[in-house]
Enzyme design. Structure first.
Site, PDB file in Angstrom:
ATOM      1  N   PHE A 144       0.857  -1.196   0.000  1.00 55.32           N
ATOM      2  CA  PHE A 144       0.000   0.000   0.000  1.00 55.32           C
ATOM      3  C   PHE A 144       0.884   1.233   0.000  1.00 55.32           C
ATOM      4  O   PHE A 144       1.695   1.427   0.895  1.00 55.32           O
ATOM      5  CB  PHE A 144      -0.931   0.033   1.219  1.00 55.32           C
ATOM      6  CG  PHE A 144      -1.885   1.196   1.173  1.00 55.32           C
ATOM      7  CD1 PHE A 144      -3.051   1.133   0.416  1.00 55.32           C
ATOM      8  CD2 PHE A 144      -1.604   2.379   1.856  1.00 55.32           C
ATOM      9  CE1 PHE A 144      -3.922   2.224   0.346  1.00 55.32           C
ATOM     10  CE2 PHE A 144      -2.475   3.474   1.789  1.00 55.32           C
ATOM     11  CZ  PHE A 144      -3.630   3.386   1.046  1.00 55.32           C
ATOM     12  N   ASP A 228       9.181   3.135   1.809  1.00 45.21           N
ATOM     13  CA  ASP A 228       7.943   3.729   2.304  1.00 45.21           C
ATOM     14  C   ASP A 228       7.818   3.363   3.778  1.00 45.21           C
ATOM     15  O   ASP A 228       7.410   2.266   4.137  1.00 45.21           O
ATOM     16  CB  ASP A 228       6.759   3.199   1.484  1.00 45.21           C
ATOM     17  CG  ASP A 228       5.425   3.760   1.973  1.00 45.21           C
ATOM     18  OD1 ASP A 228       5.394   4.343   3.080  1.00 45.21           O
ATOM     19  OD2 ASP A 228       4.424   3.607   1.258  1.00 45.21           O
ATOM     20  N   LYS A 257       2.061   9.749   8.547  1.00 46.00           N
ATOM     21  CA  LYS A 257       1.320   9.222   9.693  1.00 46.00           C
ATOM     22  C   LYS A 257       1.777   9.816  11.045  1.00 46.00           C
ATOM     23  O   LYS A 257       1.381  10.912  11.374  1.00 46.00           O
ATOM     24  CB  LYS A 257       1.351   7.695   9.684  1.00 46.00           C
ATOM     25  CG  LYS A 257       0.430   7.131   8.589  1.00 46.00           C
ATOM     26  CD  LYS A 257      -0.016   5.707   8.827  1.00 46.00           C
ATOM     27  CE  LYS A 257      -1.221   5.344   7.971  1.00 46.00           C
ATOM     28  NZ  LYS A 257      -0.919   4.909   6.615  1.00 46.00           N
TER      29      LYS A 257
END
Ligand SMILES: *Cc1c(COP(=O)(O)O)cnc(C)c1O
Length: 404
Positions: A144, A228, A257
């Site tokens: 993702f 990532d 995040k």
């Protein structure tokens, strides 16, 4: 149960039903406030927070240092765009570079945007060097990387991609399969993008040696390695970055995040060698690196350091692993525990039962997420107290017992 009729006297839930775009499937309750790792809804119900707003609220809710720093900065300056330097932004860049061993930082508002910057930087780097056909990105099945068209092209899960084509320029390899990656490499591959643990994919850690192997493959073929670390970064796995467990240094790194503790901010970091690949005008972001969000991130990093939260994620993670392993042996509805530090997944035996377990947990007063259609994902605030963790684990034990 229709909470909506019983507890929705002000009609707020009805407003949400009528006017929010219905692309999520929220339950019929209104969340109201939080303190530490506890949340309350408008009807006064209390919940233990084992998800931290999808691994975002690293300091929990209402951390006094964050509240104070943000209110001071809001009075001083919230935004003015990247036309000018601001001190919080310059300090944040320096701090992040020192914590990650990178040289340059570009700021944006989300994880997806950080990955867009990584992908654009990688392609543009080779374009500028005259290697114009070196434009393929290699990503992994079940990954993702976000939901914009570029990041979505890298995301390796059909459910996120369905109906949004054409998107492309990315080839996918099985996660963990170095042999297959080596076969797919050529002088057309600009870079590889990878997560140290596939979070949205169901909390699936890379096999040991995988990141090191990718580093070597990239070095051999002259391609760039993009990590990532949007979910795994900022201490979540018990080291500052997930790749720190293997001492791998990427060429490009994306963070978001937990970085802002809830204030939207993303960062793309890279090595000095890549500092010329996105020259002025080639990429940008109106809000990116505004002093308000930069202050949030600086404060998050400062509190993490002062309160030793990376080390705490490591020690608490070990305790959590032990307790979750126990649950796996005691309850047949979960059959595997996987993850690292405070990013843990319990794989449900019958995937279809996942949403029902999640609902029962919420009704019992515990909030977490169901990731990749396979795992109950546990990502509490890094500063969750021992008592709060125990309370959540007891609820987990109680509810899983009803499904076994
Ligand atoms: C959440 C996430 C993203 C996307 O971040 P957004 O802030 O939702 O755009 C990208 N990559 C990974 C690994 C993530 O966990």
């Amino acid at each position: 149960m229709s909470n909506c009729e019983n507890n929705d006297e002000p009609g707020h839930i009805a407003l949400a039903h009528k006017h929010l775009y219905p692309n999520y499937a929220q339950p019929d309750l209104m969340m109201d406030r939080g303190k530490g790792s506890i949340l309350w809804d408008e009807s006064g119900r209390r919940y233990v927070d084992f998800f931290a707003g999808i691994a975002v609220s690293a300091l929990g809710h209402g951390h006094p240092a964050l509240v104070q720093a943000l209110s001071e900065q809001a009075q001083k300056l919230i935004h003015l765009s990247n036309y000018f330097y601001t001190t919080p932004n310059a300090q944040l860049a320096a701090k992040l570079c020192s914590l990650t061993n990178m040289d340059r930082a570009f700021f944006c508002n989300s994880g997806t945007e950080a990955n867009e910057a990584s992908l654009k930087l990688t392609r543009r780097h080779f374009y500028d060097r005259g290697e114009k056909s070196r434009e393929v990105i290699l990503a992994f099945d079940n990954s993702f990387h976000g939901r914009t068209m570029g990041a979505l092209a890298a995301t390796g899960q059909p459910t996120y991609r369905e109906g949004f084509g054409p998107i492309g320029g990315v080839v996918h390899a099985p996660y963990g399969d170095l042999e297959k990656v080596a076969q797919l490499m050529s002088d057309k591959v600009a870079g590889i993008i990878v997560e140290p643990i596939q979070g949205e994919g169901g909390v699936l850690p890379a096999p040991s040696g995988f990141l090191k192997g990718l580093r070597k493959i990239c070095d051999d073929s002259g391609s760039l390695l993009m990590l990532d670390e949007i979910q795994t970064g900022i201490g979540r796995t018990g080291k500052f970055l997930g790749c720190d467990h293997e001492n791998v240094r990427p060429d490009v790194l994306s963070l978001a995040k937990a970085l802002g503790g809830g204030i939207p901010i993303g960062a793309m970091l890279c090595t000095e060698a890549l500092s010329g690949s996105l020259p002025p005008g080639s990429h940008g972001c109106t809000y990116g690196g505004n002093p308000f969000a930069s202050t949030a991130a600086l404060t998050v990093l400062d509190v993490i350091q002062k309160e030793g939260l990376v080390e705490r994620a490591a020690t608490l993670g070990l305790r959590l692993e032990k307790e979750l392993d126990k649950l796996v042996t005691q309850h047949a509805c979960v059959n595997e525990r996987r993850g690292q530090g405070l990013l843990q997944g319990l794989v449900v035996a019958k995937a279809k039962e996942g949403p029902a377990i999640l609902l029962a947990l919420r009704e019992a007063g515990l909030l977490l997420t169901f990731a990749g259609g396979v795992s109950l994902r546990i990502t509490p605030p890094l500063n969750i107290t021992d008592a709060e963790l125990d309370e959540g684990l007891a609820l987990l034990d109680l509810v899983l017992g009803k499904f076994s």
